[in-house]
Structures are given as structure tokens and as C-alpha cells.
Write a protein that holds these residues in place. Sequence first.
Motif, PDB file in Angstrom:
ATOM      1  N   ARG A 198       0.825  -1.196   0.000  1.00  0.00           N
ATOM      2  CA  ARG A 198       0.000   0.000   0.000  1.00  0.00           C
ATOM      3  C   ARG A 198       0.869   1.260   0.000  1.00  0.00           C
ATOM      4  O   ARG A 198       0.618   2.209  -0.744  1.00  0.00           O
ATOM      5  N   ALA A 199       1.878   1.240   0.844  1.00  0.00           N
ATOM      6  CA  ALA A 199       2.783   2.387   0.904  1.00  0.00           C
ATOM      7  C   ALA A 199       3.541   2.550  -0.414  1.00  0.00           C
ATOM      8  O   ALA A 199       3.705   3.665  -0.923  1.00  0.00           O
ATOM      9  N   LEU A 200       3.973   1.438  -0.973  1.00  0.00           N
ATOM     10  CA  LEU A 200       4.770   1.515  -2.194  1.00  0.00           C
ATOM     11  C   LEU A 200       3.970   2.011  -3.393  1.00  0.00           C
ATOM     12  O   LEU A 200       4.537   2.547  -4.342  1.00  0.00           O
ATOM     13  N   GLU A 201       2.656   1.846  -3.344  1.00  0.00           N
ATOM     14  CA  GLU A 201       1.852   2.395  -4.433  1.00  0.00           C
ATOM     15  C   GLU A 201       2.000   3.913  -4.508  1.00  0.00           C
ATOM     16  O   GLU A 201       1.885   4.507  -5.567  1.00  0.00           O
ATOM     17  N   LEU A 202       2.245   4.541  -3.380  1.00  0.00           N
ATOM     18  CA  LEU A 202       2.348   6.004  -3.362  1.00  0.00           C
ATOM     19  C   LEU A 202       3.792   6.498  -3.463  1.00  0.00           C
ATOM     20  O   LEU A 202       4.058   7.519  -4.074  1.00  0.00           O
ATOM     21  N   ILE A 203       4.710   5.807  -2.838  1.00  0.00           N
ATOM     22  CA  ILE A 203       6.086   6.325  -2.778  1.00  0.00           C
ATOM     23  C   ILE A 203       7.105   5.315  -3.283  1.00  0.00           C
ATOM     24  O   ILE A 203       8.294   5.437  -3.004  1.00  0.00           O
ATOM     25  N   GLY A 204       6.639   4.340  -4.087  1.00  0.00           N
ATOM     26  CA  GLY A 204       7.520   3.246  -4.467  1.00  0.00           C
ATOM     27  C   GLY A 204       8.410   3.486  -5.662  1.00  0.00           C
ATOM     28  O   GLY A 204       9.032   2.557  -6.144  1.00  0.00           O
ATOM     29  N   THR A 205       8.489   4.701  -6.150  1.00  0.00           N
ATOM     30  CA  THR A 205       9.403   4.961  -7.263  1.00  0.00           C
ATOM     31  C   THR A 205      10.576   5.812  -6.807  1.00  0.00           C
ATOM     32  O   THR A 205      10.487   6.553  -5.836  1.00  0.00           O
ATOM     33  N   ARG A 206      11.664   5.672  -7.547  1.00  0.00           N
ATOM     34  CA  ARG A 206      12.852   6.472  -7.273  1.00  0.00           C
ATOM     35  C   ARG A 206      12.513   7.960  -7.311  1.00  0.00           C
ATOM     36  O   ARG A 206      12.892   8.723  -6.412  1.00  0.00           O
TER      37      ARG A 206
END
Lengths: 176, 176
Positions: free
Chosen positions: B33-41
Amino acid sequence: MTDGQQASDVLQRQGAFAARDEWTAKGWCRIERALELIGTRSAMLVLRELFYGGTRFDEFARRTGLSEAVVASRLKQLHADGLVDRRPYREAGKRTRDEYVLTERGRQLFPILVALMQWGETLRDDHRTGVELVHRGCDAPLGAQVRCAAGHEVPLNQAAVRLKDEDYVKAALGRN
Amino acid sequence: MTDGQQASDVLQRQGAFAARDEWTAKGWCRIERALELIGTRSAMLVLRELFYGGTRFDEFARRTGLSEAVVASRLKQLHADGLVDRRPYREAGKRTRDEYVLTERGRQLFPILVALMQWGETLRDDHRTGVELVHRGCDAPLGAQVRCAAGHEVPLNQAAVRLKDEDYVKAALGRN
DNA sequence: GTTCTGGCTATGGTTTTCCAAAGCCAGATG
DNA sequence: CATCTGGCTTTGGAAAACCATAGCCAGAAC
């Protein structure tokens, strides 16, 4: 605007860090460095399973929902980067295989995992689903806290950023 | 292998969590869930600059090294997800623009940032380059720690995972 | 030796992420 | 009014991340 004074509630900038137009982070940022190794969704999901105690290839594929190809290349990369160890095991009647376990460097990702879970928890309010981490024995839920070496808990507005070694950085930029 | 006993030094699995073949995390994992929002470099680099006190579009582009197109779409996404606010500002002789600042939800990413920096620090040994975070006044460097609600510092081998609400999960799986 | 199985690997294709370069527009400047 | 500039947006394309499917191979099982 004097040294460190800013509009919003963020990190206070100290010393030469405040004059940020004279330099760039180049390859020095620790966050970029970390993201080179664990900056993909697949890496984090495999790591999650490793922390949950998964050790075998098809476990990772099934529980992360990633394709086998991705799991294979991710495990290979994590091993090359020193985050997981492979070690042979043998079940009765089966041939020898490798299982995957976290190395010490891998285990040091624990605060990152906890911080991500904690933040992800705040995003929606389906608080009955999912898992929780607790302190064994004590049974209280876990969270990640920012503390200084002296032991104080440090909120964002009491934190500051600065260059680790201003002279070194200036010298490095000079001969750039 | 009895409940919770495992080969390696990872999280102890408690209760129904140990029988992981009967269920999957589906859309429940807080990390996903967190990575959907902040999961990119790009998202993490823009957030880094926001924590460093950056507020303006071209600051983000220049200091992250990302292209303007990527910065624009990342800021748009972070705004849509409620991590940054836009607010109009006006410099003398310039037209009105928006500046970008972290929302409360964005500021709550602080432990993740700190944990990433701390871990990235251990990857190479060029310890004179880069920046450090310190406690204002106290001046001691910052780190991210895992603690339980009772205040104990919790190393990995004293932590456990379990389902938050076993009955709810079983019911949800039943009508699946 | 033949078959089967678990643990990957290879192939082809889609989506996401990113960059470089050009374009566009509001409003300040002349 | 014409021009310029800062702040994005658009376009085109390369690279990385991912999936589904099929294939391969060591070594049990028979």
C-alpha cells in the motif's frame, strides 16, 4: 532568510548545506544508494517474505504474487548485493536445493520495513485486515521512531541537515 | 516445526499467521500500500528535497537530476495522494506561482527517510561525503529505531508477526 | 532406463518509468 | 504592442519492470 530559517515545518538546513546552489548531491545521497538495491516493488515484497520467515523459491513466488522470472532475478540481485545468503538444504527423498536467508546487512533493513508498514497503516482505515508486528512477551505493537545518538526522540521540527565534512566537499567540488 | 519456531533469525510467526498456506495477503499488505504512493525512485527523490526544504518546481528538477516531465507528474501524483500541498506565492515583479510543501501525511514519512539514509550509509565507506541529520541543540546524529508501544527497543529476534484479527480474516476468506 | 517433479530459465509482449528536446502560455518588461 | 522568461506540458523514444507461457534439467521414483 537567515541560515536555517524556512517557510515550512521541515529539516533545518545548517552551514554550507543551506547554500545548495553551489553543489549537488551527485552520487552521494544515501537514499539513492539504498534505492539502487531495494528500490523496486519486487525487491521489497521478497524482503517482506524473508522477514516473515520464507526461505524457498516457490514460497516467494506464491506469496508475493510476482512471476517466477521476477523472483529469480530479484533473488539473484539480492544475493549479489549481499542481502541474502543461499544455503543448501535437503529434504528426505528430495534432491539438494538452496534456501534463501537474510544476511546481517539484510536484517538491518528491519527499521525500514517497520516504518513502511506503520505509514501504510495510516493510508486507509480497514484496521481489521492485515498483520501487525509486536514485541514478544510484552505484546505491544511496534513502530519506527527517529532518535538521536543521545537517546532523545526527535520530531521533524527538532532535526537538522548538514554536510558531513564541508571542507572535504568543497575540495571535491574544486577539482571537479 | 512448532508454532513460531524457525531456522533463521527473523520474525516469529504467531497464531494463524504461521499457517500461511491457507491465505494470502491480497490487498492487505501495508508495505504494498505504501509503495503504491512512494515506491518509485522519482517520488523518493522529490520527497527528499521537500524534507530538505525545497519548495519550487525547478529546484526539484535541478537537485534531483530528474527531468521536468517526471517532476511534474510526480508532484501531481503526490498532491493527488495528499502528501504535498500546493500554495500560491508571489515574488516581487514575478507572476503568481505555486509552491509545494509537505502535508502532515507527508511529514509522517520522516522515519522512512531516516531509516533509508541510515541503511544507505552502511553500503559503502566514503564516510566523508554526503549529508547527516542531527538533533538541533544536542547535535547528535539521528537514526531510526524499532520500539514497541511500551517503549522498549526491539531487535528483530524479539519481534513477532501475527494477524490483526484472525476471526475477521477467516470470515473474509470464507465468503471469498 | 524411463518418467516425473521441483526449481528454476527463456521467450515474447505489455506497462511503467524515465530522459531529451521542443512547445506553450501568463504575465512582466520594454 | 512585441518580446522575453519562468513554469510547466507535450512528444517521441529508450530502458526497466513486470506477466504469462513454455521449456529445461538434476535427480528421485519406479
